[in-house]
Design a protein around this motif. Structure first.
Motif: not given
Length: 419
Positions: A81-93, A296-303
């Motif tokens: 969910e955090p990655a999906e939320q970030v992607a959605s918000a970024l594309l709006k901005l 990378s191993s930590y791609t889109a790390n949830p935290v």
């Protein structure tokens, strides 16, 4: 005989000249607190990453909440969910036309991703192109691809055999803008894969600033020639130039954009590379060989994504951008007296960033005055890290007028070091 207090090898640090590091125990707002209790004003946002202030409560709370649910998951074949939320918000901005978000973990890697996206596009459509066009004096990071598209010099002289050739156009200095545009137009006739540029201001290259009309015209030239434009907004994004992203001021929509640093408000490492749908579509296939091979191993790390989502929520509040405008105005007022001070030259500002060059005999990153300035500002309890004889101020947006008064008083006094 070397003497080191710690086994740690620090970045961009000559340990022979600086054997002791400043131990920081706490960060709050625009301030850092050393182990010995000293309060230090963070005048450069801790290498340009801290936007709203150290340990911003909204971002810290989001990090704590996410750390109790999910701290890491492989991002190949999975999402959260955090990655999906970030992607959605970024594309709006972000500027219109950017349709896909690829996560990585630093500004350098976001640039590597951008270069690979551009090259992969041309390869996959059966029209291979390998040449990248760059701007003189630019800096895009310290990994191999990022160094290759940056200025050649002291930063990468030892690694020359690893770097690939590029075509460089001159920086658009005042009254020489047309030479830059002519050179870019000529370079585009050779059908390069992409042109990469830092919009409006070149950071590590010396805080060099150029007009938005030049950026707009460079995009027009590339678009007419069918050359992808990569906007490296790792430093220029998140309000630094006065708008959320620098490209907004020129009404430019890049084909690929790199964002990092302030993406999480400066709390955790995270980066993204955004691209147009055509670039994604060139990799979309039942043929597995056309996969975009980067991770990378930590791609889109949830935290880290949770921190970014909290930061993006802050940017959707009108008060955040209003504060950027206020800081830009405070910076202009503080800088004004230096425009008539003969000890300084090329006094300049772009949004919340100011820069001025101490008029000394030598200049550039290795100017002899650089270490003296660094030591002087440290004694004044200021985190200011000059680029040679270039002093710049890029504070968090919670900085106060009193903080800026203290910063610029020290800069004025630093001119005495010329003697």
């Amino acid at each position: 005989m070397r003497t080191m207090a710690s086994p740690i090898w620090h970045p961009f640090t000559q340990h022979a000249l600086q054997p002791e590091m400043v131990r920081i125990a706490l960060g709050e707002g625009a301030y850092l607190y050393a182990d010995d209790g000293r309060r230090i004003i963070d005048a450069i946002s801790s290498w340009w990453v801290v936007t709203h202030g150290h340990c911003h409560p909204t971002i810290v709370r989001a990090i704590k909440d996410q750390a109790e649910r999910l701290t890491q998951i492989i991002f190949a074949g999975h999402t959260h969910e955090p990655a999906e939320q970030v992607a959605s918000a970024l594309l709006k901005l972000a500027p219109a036309g950017l349709d896909h978000v690829f996560f990585s973990d630093s500004g350098s890697t976001s640039v590597e991703v951008a270069l690979k996206m551009a090259l992969g596009y041309w390869h996959n459509i059966g029209e291979p192109r390998s040449r990248i066009v760059v701007m003189q004096h630019s800096y895009h990071g310290d990994t191999i691809g990022a160094m290759s598209v940056g200025a050649r010099g002291v930063f990468n002289a030892a690694y020359g055999p690893l770097l690939f050739d590029v075509t460089a156009v001159p920086f658009p200095f005042e009254e020489k803008e047309q030479a830059t545009l002519d050179a870019l137009e000529a370079a585009c006739r050779d059908k390069p894969a992409a042109f990469i540029v830092e919009p409006l201001i070149l950071g590590a290259g010396g805080m060099l600033m150029y007009p938005l009309q030049v950026l707009k015209e460079m995009k027009r030239i590339c678009e007419a020639a069918g050359v992808w434009v990569i906007a490296d907004e790792v430093m220029t994004g998140w309000g630094r130039t006065g708008t959320l992203f620098a490209c907004e001021q020129a009404d430019v929509a890049p084909d690929i954009a790199c964002y990092s640093k302030g993406l999480t408000g400066g709390a955790l490492p995270l980066a993204v590379t955004l691209c147009r749908a055509e670039i994604f579509d060139a990799h979309f296939s039942h043929d597995r060989s056309r996969t975009f091979f980067h991770s990378s191993s930590y791609t889109a790390n949830p935290v880290a994504c949770a921190a970014a989502k909290a930061n993006l929520d802050l940017w959707q509040e009108p008060a955040t951008l209003s504060r950027v405008v206020e800081v830009a105005a405070m910076q202009e007022r503080a800088l004004a007296p230096f425009r008539d001070d003969g000890r300084f030259k090329n006094v300049r500002r772009a949004g919340t960033i100011t820069a001025l060059d101490l008029d000394v005999g030598d200049s550039g990153y290795l100017a002899g005055i650089g270490p003296k300035l660094l030591e002087f500002f440290a004694r004044r309890n200021l985190l200011l890290r000059p680029l040679g004889n270039t002093i710049y101020v890029m504070p968090p947006y919670c900085v106060t007028k009193s903080d800026l008064d203290e910063i610029y008083a020290a800069i004025a006094d630093a001119a005495n070091l010329r003697q």
